[in-house]
Each structure stands twice: as structure tokens, then as C-alpha cells.
Design a protein around this motif. Structure first.
Motif, short mmCIF file in Angstrom:
data_model
loop_
_atom_site.label_atom_id
_atom_site.label_comp_id
_atom_site.label_asym_id
_atom_site.label_seq_id
_atom_site.Cartn_x
_atom_site.Cartn_y
_atom_site.Cartn_z
N ALA A 1 0.84 -1.22 0.00
CA ALA A 1 0.00 0.00 0.00
C ALA A 1 0.86 1.25 0.00
N GLY A 2 1.92 1.24 0.81
CA GLY A 2 2.81 2.41 0.85
C GLY A 2 3.50 2.63 -0.48
N SER A 3 3.92 1.55 -1.13
CA SER A 3 4.57 1.68 -2.43
C SER A 3 3.61 2.25 -3.46
N TYR A 4 2.35 1.82 -3.42
CA TYR A 4 1.34 2.31 -4.35
C TYR A 4 1.12 3.81 -4.16
N LEU A 5 0.97 4.23 -2.89
CA LEU A 5 0.77 5.66 -2.62
C LEU A 5 2.00 6.48 -2.96
N LEU A 6 3.18 5.96 -2.63
CA LEU A 6 4.42 6.66 -2.94
C LEU A 6 4.58 6.84 -4.45
N TYR A 7 4.27 5.81 -5.19
CA TYR A 7 4.38 5.89 -6.64
C TYR A 7 3.40 6.90 -7.21
N PHE B 1 4.50 10.71 -5.77
CA PHE B 1 5.83 11.28 -5.98
C PHE B 1 6.53 10.76 -7.24
N ILE B 2 6.57 9.48 -7.41
CA ILE B 2 7.37 8.91 -8.48
C ILE B 2 6.73 9.17 -9.85
N ASP B 3 5.42 8.93 -9.99
CA ASP B 3 4.76 9.12 -11.27
C ASP B 3 4.81 10.57 -11.75
N PRO B 4 4.49 11.57 -10.90
CA PRO B 4 4.62 12.96 -11.38
C PRO B 4 6.06 13.32 -11.77
N PHE B 5 7.03 12.82 -11.01
CA PHE B 5 8.42 13.10 -11.35
C PHE B 5 8.78 12.49 -12.70
N LEU B 6 8.38 11.24 -12.93
CA LEU B 6 8.66 10.59 -14.22
C LEU B 6 7.97 11.32 -15.37
N HIS B 7 6.73 11.77 -15.15
CA HIS B 7 6.00 12.50 -16.19
C HIS B 7 6.73 13.80 -16.54
N GLU B 8 7.16 14.53 -15.53
CA GLU B 8 7.87 15.79 -15.76
C GLU B 8 9.21 15.54 -16.45
N TYR B 9 9.91 14.50 -16.04
CA TYR B 9 11.19 14.16 -16.65
C TYR B 9 11.02 13.81 -18.12
N ARG B 10 10.01 13.01 -18.44
CA ARG B 10 9.77 12.63 -19.83
C ARG B 10 9.37 13.84 -20.67
N ALA B 11 8.59 14.75 -20.08
CA ALA B 11 8.19 15.96 -20.80
C ALA B 11 9.41 16.83 -21.11
N ARG B 12 10.31 16.95 -20.15
CA ARG B 12 11.53 17.73 -20.39
C ARG B 12 12.38 17.09 -21.48
#
Length: 136
Positions: free
Chosen positions: A33-39, A42-53
């Protein structure tokens, strides 16, 4: 053939795995559950922003832009030509439509109405005589 010892060792390993799951079940649930919430937070928005850049960086690469610029100008010129042709055709169509509408709305003079009732423009000299001769 299967060895009886390997079956017993498989059963023993399955029993040990189940015992481990029983002992640590809540820990495993909270980690998942913690991994799902953390992803999700935090992780998914960061990956989205990184891919957009990265996408923007590759799209604005000067080498790529220099290669694509002539094609882009050629395509834009073709689109402009097609648009101009369509606008000219639309203007002609509108002009024809307005002329037809004007003709439809035009009020006819009594003389024009009389000519239409009589069958058009009338007969020219000599035509009437020929028609009468043929009927007789």
C-alpha cells in the motif's frame, strides 16, 4: 520418475513459505500500500515531468530543427495554396448561390408574368403560320 525426497523438500519449502507469509502478512500489505501511494504521489509525477523535459529537449534540438525546417516550409506553402484554392471556390459558390437567391426572390413585372403565362417569349413572324399549317 519423481524422487520422493524432492516432493518432501518441495512440501517443506511450501510450508516454510506459508509460515513466513502468516508471520509477515501485515508488513507485506503495508509495504504494498505504501509503495502504491508513494508511486502515485511522488514517483509518477516526477517521471512525467522528466519525460516531458526530455521530449521538449529532443523536439527543440537544433540539428533536428535544421533538418525539418525545409520540409515544414514546403508543407506550409502547400497548405496555404490549398486554403487559397478552397477560399476561391467558396467565394464562387457563394456568388452563384446569391445570384440564384436573388433571381428566386426577384419580383416579376406584369409583362414578364403575361409572357410566361402565354408560354414564353412568343412566336416570331412566320413561326405561327407554320404551326397553324401543320395542325390543319
Amino acid at each position: 520418475m519423481l524422487n520422493l525426497g524432492s516432493l518432501l523438500s518441495a512440501a517443506v519449502h511450501a510450508k516454510l513459505a506459508l509460515r513466513y507469509l502468516h508471520r509477515n502478512a501485515w508488513t507485506i500489505v503495508f509495504i504494498i500500500a505504501g509503495s502504491y501511494l508513494l508511486y502515485g504521489r511522488f514517483i509518477d509525477p516526477f517521471l512525467h515531468e522528466y519525460r516531458a523535459r526530455q521530449s521538449y529537449k529532443s523536439a527543440t534540438d537544433p540539428n533536428r530543427v535544421a533538418v525539418l525546417a525545409p520540409d515544414m516550409r514546403r508543407i506550409r506553402a502547400k497548405q496555404q495554396e490549398e486554403t487559397m484554392q478552397k477560399s476561391i471556390e467558396a467565394a464562387e459558390e457563394k456568388k452563384k448561390k446569391l445570384a440564384g437567391e436573388r433571381a428566386r426572390k426577384r419580383v416579376k413585372t406584369p409583362e414578364e408574368e403575361r409572357w410566361e403565362r402565354l408560354g414564353g417569349e412568343g412566336n416570331r413572324l412566320g413561326e405561327e403560320d407554320e404551326g397553324l399549317r401543320q395542325r390543319r
